[in-house]
Motif scaffolding. Structure first.
Motif, PDB file in Angstrom:
ATOM      1  N   GLN A  45      50.651   5.728  46.243  1.00  0.00           N
ATOM      2  CA  GLN A  45      50.000   4.443  46.420  1.00  0.00           C
ATOM      3  C   GLN A  45      50.939   3.291  46.077  1.00  0.00           C
ATOM      4  O   GLN A  45      50.883   2.222  46.686  1.00  0.00           O
ATOM      5  CB  GLN A  45      48.738   4.373  45.545  1.00  0.00           C
ATOM      6  N   SER A  94      38.539   6.006  37.146  1.00  0.00           N
ATOM      7  CA  SER A  94      38.209   4.719  36.551  1.00  0.00           C
ATOM      8  C   SER A  94      37.793   4.866  35.090  1.00  0.00           C
ATOM      9  O   SER A  94      38.038   3.985  34.266  1.00  0.00           O
ATOM     10  CB  SER A  94      37.098   4.032  37.350  1.00  0.00           C
ATOM     11  N   TYR A 136      40.788   4.806  32.882  1.00  0.00           N
ATOM     12  CA  TYR A 136      41.291   3.436  32.709  1.00  0.00           C
ATOM     13  C   TYR A 136      40.511   2.724  31.611  1.00  0.00           C
ATOM     14  O   TYR A 136      41.088   2.070  30.739  1.00  0.00           O
ATOM     15  CB  TYR A 136      41.180   2.669  34.019  1.00  0.00           C
ATOM     16  N   GLU A 158      49.715  -2.310  33.257  1.00  0.00           N
ATOM     17  CA  GLU A 158      49.021  -3.393  32.570  1.00  0.00           C
ATOM     18  C   GLU A 158      49.251  -3.273  31.067  1.00  0.00           C
ATOM     19  O   GLU A 158      49.425  -2.169  30.539  1.00  0.00           O
ATOM     20  CB  GLU A 158      47.519  -3.342  32.865  1.00  0.00           C
ATOM     21  N   ASP A 173      41.538   3.504  40.021  1.00  0.00           N
ATOM     22  CA  ASP A 173      40.419   3.532  40.970  1.00  0.00           C
ATOM     23  C   ASP A 173      40.786   4.363  42.191  1.00  0.00           C
ATOM     24  O   ASP A 173      39.968   5.130  42.718  1.00  0.00           O
ATOM     25  CB  ASP A 173      40.057   2.106  41.397  1.00  0.00           C
ATOM     26  N   TYR A 174      42.027   4.223  42.663  1.00  0.00           N
ATOM     27  CA  TYR A 174      42.467   4.927  43.866  1.00  0.00           C
ATOM     28  C   TYR A 174      42.429   6.441  43.669  1.00  0.00           C
ATOM     29  O   TYR A 174      42.074   7.182  44.583  1.00  0.00           O
ATOM     30  CB  TYR A 174      43.875   4.477  44.231  1.00  0.00           C
ATOM     31  N   SER A 206      47.959   0.585  36.125  1.00  0.00           N
ATOM     32  CA  SER A 206      47.038  -0.490  36.474  1.00  0.00           C
ATOM     33  C   SER A 206      45.697   0.039  36.989  1.00  0.00           C
ATOM     34  O   SER A 206      45.587   1.155  37.489  1.00  0.00           O
ATOM     35  CB  SER A 206      47.666  -1.404  37.528  1.00  0.00           C
ATOM     36  N   ARG A 207      44.713  -0.797  36.870  1.00  0.00           N
ATOM     37  CA  ARG A 207      43.334  -0.410  37.201  1.00  0.00           C
ATOM     38  C   ARG A 207      43.180   0.030  38.648  1.00  0.00           C
ATOM     39  O   ARG A 207      42.502   1.009  38.938  1.00  0.00           O
ATOM     40  CB  ARG A 207      42.401  -1.592  36.915  1.00  0.00           C
ATOM     41  N   ARG A 208      43.839  -0.705  39.573  1.00  0.00           N
ATOM     42  CA  ARG A 208      43.632  -0.377  40.994  1.00  0.00           C
ATOM     43  C   ARG A 208      44.133   1.015  41.334  1.00  0.00           C
ATOM     44  O   ARG A 208      43.584   1.675  42.216  1.00  0.00           O
ATOM     45  CB  ARG A 208      44.297  -1.418  41.893  1.00  0.00           C
ATOM     46  N   PHE A 209      45.132   1.487  40.614  1.00  0.00           N
ATOM     47  CA  PHE A 209      45.635   2.820  40.895  1.00  0.00           C
ATOM     48  C   PHE A 209      44.729   3.894  40.290  1.00  0.00           C
ATOM     49  O   PHE A 209      44.549   4.956  40.862  1.00  0.00           O
ATOM     50  CB  PHE A 209      47.068   2.956  40.395  1.00  0.00           C
TER      51      PHE A 209
END
Length: 540
Positions: free
Chosen positions: A396, A463, A466, A440, A458-459, A453-456
């Motif tokens: 990602q 979550s 995180y 982060e 989530d991916y 990081s959060r978006r990764f």
């Protein structure tokens, strides 16, 4: 360096350890690399940008390298020395300070084929006498010494042809095709005054010659399906030119190199248990850096999920298990240089970097050198993919971004993902990862924590991980402390007990939360120092 130290330093004369440059608007990165190389070769020092170079000096500030973390990262990757850098905010402008360590003992630093030194106010190549003196610091190079009883006739013609082809492919010099064998090997410094070196014997020698003149130049491959004692299931003894047997050695390893399959939604990845790049570099390190004066073979022992490469002789001078990633001192320089001509290695020290980088990229444990001692070097390469989600995370991030990452960036990500303490040697890579949105940071100072990081998260469908890594927010933490103090309002609560409520916080972070509650009139303290106890304010 602080402001006072800078002001005390600026009128010091420039020398081989100190370089000032005005660099008011920018500064050529290639020039910075060369100055760092020269200073390292002179024993270490500093490059200071944003200060005029003639006495009396003035601080003018510099706008060069707005991303100083990236500049430091690239310097370290290119030069293979641990350069550090920071910005110093001065009333007259921003000053950049690059600290350069000394070269390792016996190992001059080169940049694009040049070993540089300071010569007055300029840079010049180191003289041959100076280079010879540096190389001799760690003892003579055994591989460049002459094997007096052997001759060019003792070399394997097929291996010599292989060497020629590889050198042409690496250099694009078709003129090598027309050279005689003697001239080719003389140009490669494998033959000196018509006599062959031990490097030539090890890389190109016939089996009979190696047996007769240097029987320790043998590599033994073993395969064992388990750790039970006894004979290996397969054993191959390679006592011949390295350039003749390397491909057969990898074929023997790859024969039982199974593929691990990972499928999750659209994410599909097949990963070999043993990465060829990592194995190759481990073998090349063993061949180039072992002590051939010691009897005993180099061993490559393969198991279903790990490979161990063991070579005689301890770590080279100045290299330890702890600093092996950033300290390099080739024991057999002539072998290393010849392998570089063949394209097997780009430059000294890069092999260990590649071993670590490939392991992290495939979410395997990093190479383990802890089995090494004063008499042998042992490295274990693990084949188990431990976290497929981390590989998905790297996908990602994107190949374009990953291609700009060096080994230290990958290691920093690995330490963060495993929730392990980040070594100080790679901590300066974190700001760049934060700027890229890959990592982060939570908290400040010594209590700062890092997370992918959060978006990764989530991916990859993690979550919850995180949230756990980030921890509770400030108000929630204060509410937990207040609740505990209220629950034990009759006997009071000591600071040590409050630390048990929020064990992930540092003592400083905990005290700041308590100070907030006290300032808000929610709690009060009776007693001082460690004996003090906290109570809720009546009615609150």
């Amino acid at each position: 360096m602080n402001t006072e130290e800078l002001e005390a330093l600026i009128n010091s004369p420039e020398n081989e350890h100190l370089e000032f440059k005005e660099a008011k608007n920018d500064f050529d990165f290639e020039k910075l690399c060369k100055y760092c190389v020269a200073i390292a070769n002179e024993g270490g020092g500093m490059v200071v940008l944003g200060v005029t170079d003639k006495i009396p000096r003035r601080i003018v500030g510099s706008k060069a390298f707005p991303d100083i973390e990236s500049a430091v990262s690239t310097l370290t990757e290119r030069l293979h020395i641990k350069v550090s850098g920071h910005r110093l905010l001065h009333p007259c402008g921003c000053v950049l300070v690059f600290r350069v360590p000394s070269r390792p003992k016996g190992y001059p630093i080169e940049y694009k084929g040049q070993y540089l030194m300071r010569a007055g106010g300029s840079l010049k190549p180191m003289t041959q006498d100076m280079l010879r003196g540096v190389f001799e610091e760690s003892g003579p190079d055994f591989s460049e010494s002459i094997c007096s009883r052997a001759s060019v006739a003792d070399l394997d013609n097929t291996a010599v042809d292989r060497f020629r082809d590889l050198w042409i492919a690496k250099s694009s010099n078709q003129g090598l095709r027309d050279l005689s064998v003697e001239q080719l090997l003389s140009d490669a410094e494998l033959v000196v005054n018509g006599q062959i070196t031990y490097a030539a014997l090890i890389l190109l020698g016939q089996r009979a010659a190696i047996t007769k003149y240097l029987s320790s130049a043998e590599l033994v491959f073993e395969y064992r399906s388990n750790d039970a004692p006894g004979s290996a299931h397969q054993r191959i003894e390679f006592r011949e030119a390295f350039l003749s047997y390397y491909e057969r050695l990898w074929a023997a390893i790859d024969l039982r190199n199974d593929t691990q399959h990972f499928h999750e939604g659209l994410f599909v990845r097949d990963i070999k248990t043993f990465n060829e790049v990592a194995v190759r570099e481990a073998v090349l390190n063993a061949v180039a850096h072992r002590d051939y004066r010691l009897q005993g073979s180099t061993f490559v022992r393969q198991h279903p999920r790990r490979i161990e490469i063991v070579s005689p002789g301890g770590m080279p001078c100045g290299v330890t298990v702890q600093n092996i990633l950033w300290s390099h001192n080739p024991r057999n320089r002539r072998i290393a240089e010849s392998l570089s001509k063949c394209g097997f290695v780009e430059r000294s020290g890069q092999g260990v970097d590649l071993m670590f980088r490939e392991s992290v990229r495939e979410s395997k444990s990093v190479p383990d050198f802890t089995g090494s001692d004063n008499y042998r070097v042992s490295v274990v390469l693990h084949g188990v993919v431990e976290d497929p989600g981390f590989i998905k995370f790297l996908d990602q991030v994107g190949q374009e971004t990953l291609s700009a990452f060096g080994t230290y960036e990958f290691l920093a990500l690995d330490f963060i993902n495993r929730e392990e303490k980040i070594p100080p040697e790679i901590k300066d890579r974190i700001p760049r990862l934060i700027d890229l949105g890959v990592v982060e940071r939570f908290g400040k100072g010594r209590g700062a924590k890092y997370s992918l990081s959060r978006r990764f998260y989530d991916y990859v469908g993690k979550s919850g991980t995180y949230t756990r890594r980030r921890g509770l927010d400030r108000d929630t933490n204060k509410a937990l402390l207040l609740k505990h103090i209220r629950d034990y309002k009759k006997k009071g609560t000591r600071l040590s007990e409050l630390a048990q409520v929020l064990p992930s916080l540092t003592r400083g972070q905990l005290r700041r939360l308590i100070s907030d509650l006290q300032a808000e009139g929610m709690i009060r303290c009776e007693g001082k120092t460690r004996a003090g106890k906290w109570y809720p304010v009546d009615g609150k």
